[in-house]
Design an enzyme around this catalytic site. Structure first.
Site, PDB file in Angstrom:
ATOM      1  N   ASP A 139     -27.078  30.909 -58.078  1.00 31.16           N
ATOM      2  CA  ASP A 139     -27.021  31.175 -56.648  1.00 31.16           C
ATOM      3  C   ASP A 139     -25.644  31.599 -56.167  1.00 31.16           C
ATOM      4  O   ASP A 139     -25.527  32.220 -55.099  1.00 31.16           O
ATOM      5  CB  ASP A 139     -27.498  29.948 -55.877  1.00 31.16           C
TER       6      ASP A 139
ATOM      7  N   TYR B  76     -35.470  28.717 -51.751  1.00 31.05           N
ATOM      8  CA  TYR B  76     -34.995  27.333 -51.722  1.00 31.05           C
ATOM      9  C   TYR B  76     -33.967  27.099 -50.629  1.00 31.05           C
ATOM     10  O   TYR B  76     -33.154  27.963 -50.303  1.00 31.05           O
ATOM     11  CB  TYR B  76     -34.387  26.928 -53.069  1.00 31.05           C
TER      12      TYR B  76
END
Length: 726
Positions: free
Chosen positions: A375, A460
């Site tokens: 990420d 997410y």
């Protein structure tokens, strides 16, 4: 009747009338509004914390202007750039060297120069590359220097650049204008595609070999919560060419079968050779994936408030709370970070920061099975989402904006991207009720300060917390929520997850999160000590025929980095702490213990060609420590993680409960006794005292000191303005 009796009755009647009048006058009167009292502690920072501060919008603007005027090459705004253009990908603060900062903070040295780190994509060059420049001094830059070779050991090839937001837009346009029209019958009759009814989610990394730039795009119904609505179609796009017109489809997948391209899929479909599994068209609200509540509002949930206002203070990027003080910042790539963390005026950590978040997926569909999301490459700080008052943080928390420049030449402001609040956890930090010998009660409410951001990276949402407790402990914690990623259910799909809807496979995946923890325990010179226990067999001195197995302390100083690096699933001593040169009153080295909460397993097989890129995760559940030597300035690299096997209760959303990992930094012989004993919140009374008296028991004063109404600001939300899209 006796005159004295009459007088007494008259007085009682008058008293009764007076009491009734008071009741009638006060009936319905609302409690007064809570009055703010400034925190008792003073902020003596004097602006020193600004050495760690994020760049302001004005500073970001000055850096862009300088680069445009001084580099001597044409620069295109990154929000419009083609792969063949030069552009400024991001600008962030360049933190000074630690030694330089410590001279400034501790020895009265000069304030370090304020500098920026600019990342540029040079696509319009004979040898396209990614270059990093340090630009300074701010606020008026006069110099820049190339630090790429110094940081990476050589030039960074252009194919290693992270995808910019504009590249995703270009890829979306390629799918819509070039890919889908190549299979008109299939797209219309099977996908029921109308030009906007499909959403694409990118997989990563972009290929399996160095130099690749191939991305699988998984297609979903374009409805609310689309992550749970796969349609069975996935497309592999080769976008390695700097000429967008040269991008091509390398492979197509549908319902368990692979095709060379969309033309071949269309031909097979027209000839009746495609196994079609039509998905029921979902309504725009997503139906089962909608987060709209299924129940009407009822009585409001409990609220916390501060009867006399916040007990913490914030000045610029510096926070003071009781015995704590620290500076904070937000990296556009890695997210939330702390600096110069002090307790009772003494530095315990120079830096505590998030470094990376990794997710490795499994599936029998190509997009899912090839996904290893890192990420940081998308930007954990860049995707810090605006926080919703009363849900993401307490209603009366302090909300702060952050500024960043990435994927465009104009800085953006993310409103309410950080929150700070004091939280009563509802349980005691410590307590004891004595009913032996003497009778007394002593306790302390567990009230802690929380600094929070929430990053939404694709499906997410990661809730990042740093928590400061009154006993000198600091906690770093991440909670995972949001939508679980999914694949189209077909064939042996149940080997890779659970079925969560008619055609939806919740795909198995791991989460690994890495933190940098630069502890300075009693100074920068620390050693690393491991303690544990073994059972020692011995004879009872008072009865030699009786054998006792008693726990015995073991202790070892870890002298090398090899000894201090605990690999995945390797047995790790249960007590690991940084030890100072100094000792406490009882002759023990003052220390801070690292305690990790994690259930990570194998992150990726070590034989994998991708393992080197995520080798830090091989220390899951444990720590890797490094420094110039293990009696000097040490840094802990902490990895925590967990396995997620999505299940039906992950629909529509994954909950934070049970999906939380992190670490604690706890004083270990650092003080002579528990520092929380000096907290103003402590309670103590004996059986011989009047527990209803305020001077004995401050809790007894709450009906008076806390009987006020909090001043709730109106609810506002700017989260749908200036959003960043993947």
């Amino acid at each position: 009747m006796h005159v004295k009796t009459i007088l007494i009755l008259l007085v009682l009647a008058l008293a009764t009338i007076f009491a009734l009048v008071c009741v009638l006058l006060t009936r319905g009167r609302a409690p007064s509004t809570c009055q703010h009292r400034p925190p008792g502690q003073e902020d003596a920072d004097a602006g020193h914390s600004l050495v760690f501060a994020d760049l302001t919008p004005q500073e970001l603007l000055q850096v862009v202007r300088y680069l445009r005027g001084q580099l001597g090459v044409p620069l295109v705004d990154a929000s419009r750039a083609k792969p063949s253009d030069n552009c400024i990908a991001s600008v962030t603060v360049q933190l000074p060297a630690k030694a330089e900062v410590l001279r400034f903070l501790d020895a009265g040295g000069a304030r370090p120069a304020r500098e920026a780190l600019a990342v540029l994509h040079f696509g319009n060059q004979p040898d396209p590359n990614v270059t990093e420049y340090i630009v300074g001094p701010l606020p008026t830059p006069t110099y820049h220097r190339d630090v790429t070779v110094q940081k990476y050991g050589g030039k960074v090839p252009y194919h290693r650049r992270p995808a910019l937001a504009v590249e995703y837009e270009q890829l979306g346009g390629f799918l819509k204008s070039q890919v889908f029209p190549a299979a008109p019958s299939f797209m219309r009759q099977v996908m029921e595609y109308d030009g906007s009814s499909l959403a694409a989610l990118t997989a990563a990394p972009r290929g399996s070999r160095s130099g690749d730039r191939l991305t699988w795009f998984v297609l979903f119904q374009n409805v609310s919560g689309f992550f749970a609505h796969p349609v069975g179609l996935e497309v592999l796009v080769d976008h390695s060419s700097l000429d967008i017109s040269q991008w091509v489809v390398s492979r197509v997948f549908y319902n368990g079968q692979y095709y060379r391209d969309m033309v071949q899929l269309e031909s097979a479909y027209v000839q009746g050779r495609v196994s079609v599994e039509k998905v029921r068209k979902a309504p725009r609200d997503g139906d089962f994936s909608s987060m709209k509540p299924r129940a009407p509002p009822a009585a409001p949930f409990p609220l916390q408030y501060e009867p006399q206002g916040p007990r913490y203070s914030i000045r610029n990027n510096h926070v003071v709370f009781q015995a704590w003080s620290f500076a904070f910042g937000m990296s556009v790539n890695t997210g939330l970070r702390l600096f110069d963390v002090r307790h009772k005026g003494e530095r315990i950590a120079y830096e505590i920061s998030v470094q990376e978040a990794l997710s490795v997926y499994g599936s029998n569909c190509p997009g899912g099975m090839s996904t290893r999301y890192m990420d940081g490459s998308f930007g954990i700080g860049r995707y810090a989402s605006p926080l919703v008052r009363g849900v993401d943080c307490p209603y009366l928390a302090t909300y702060l904006d952050v500024h960043y420049l990435a994927h465009a030449e104009v800085s953006r402001t993310r409103r309410s991207a950080l929150c700070i609040f004091e939280q009563n956890t509802g349980s005691p930090l410590r307590r004891h009720y004595s009913n032996l010998q003497s009778l007394y009660y002593g306790g302390l409410v567990n009230s802690a300060l929380v600094l929070r951001s929430i990053a939404t990276v694709g499906n997410y949402d990661y809730v990042w917390d740093f928590i400061f407790y009154q006993n000198g402990a600091v906690e770093g914690r991440v909670q995972a929520t949001g939508y679980t990623s999914s694949s189209f259910l077909h064939g042996d799909g149940l080997r890779y997850g659970n079925r969560v809807w008619e055609h939806t496979l919740g795909t198995i995946h791991t989460h690994s999160v890495n933190y940098k923890v630069d502890l300075d325990v009693g100074g920068v010179k620390n050693s690393l000590v491991a303690q544990d226990m073994v059972f020692e067999k011995t004879r009872a001195p008072w009865s030699l025929e009786q054998q006792i197995e008693r726990p015995q302390l073991t202790k070892k100083v870890l002298d090398t980095e090899e000894q201090a690096a605990f690999r995945l699933q390797e047995k790790m001593p249960r007590y690991i702490y940084f030890a100072a040169d100094s000792k406490n009153k009882w002759g023990h080295q003052r220390g801070y213990r690292i305690q990790i909460s994690s259930s990570a397993g194998e992150h990726i097989p070590e034989a994998s060609s991708m393992e080197r890129a995520v080798s830090w995760a091989s220390f899951c559940n444990n720590c890797g420590f490094c420094g110039s030597s293990l009696a000097q300035d040490l840094v802990a690299w902490i990895t925590a993680g967990f396995l997620h096997i999505p299940h039906s209760e992950d629909i529509p959303n994954t909950v934070t409960v049970g999906n939380s990992v992190g670490f604690l930094l706890r004083p270990y012989n650092y003080y002579d006794l528990d520092p929380s004993i000096y907290s103003h919140d402590g309670v103590f009374f004996t059986s011989e005292q009047d527990v209803t008296a305020c001077e004995t028991n401050p809790i007894a004063c709450l009906p008076k000191t806390a009987s006020c109404l909090p001043n709730l600001p109106p609810f506002t939300y700017d989260g749908f303005k200036n959003i960043s899209r993947l």
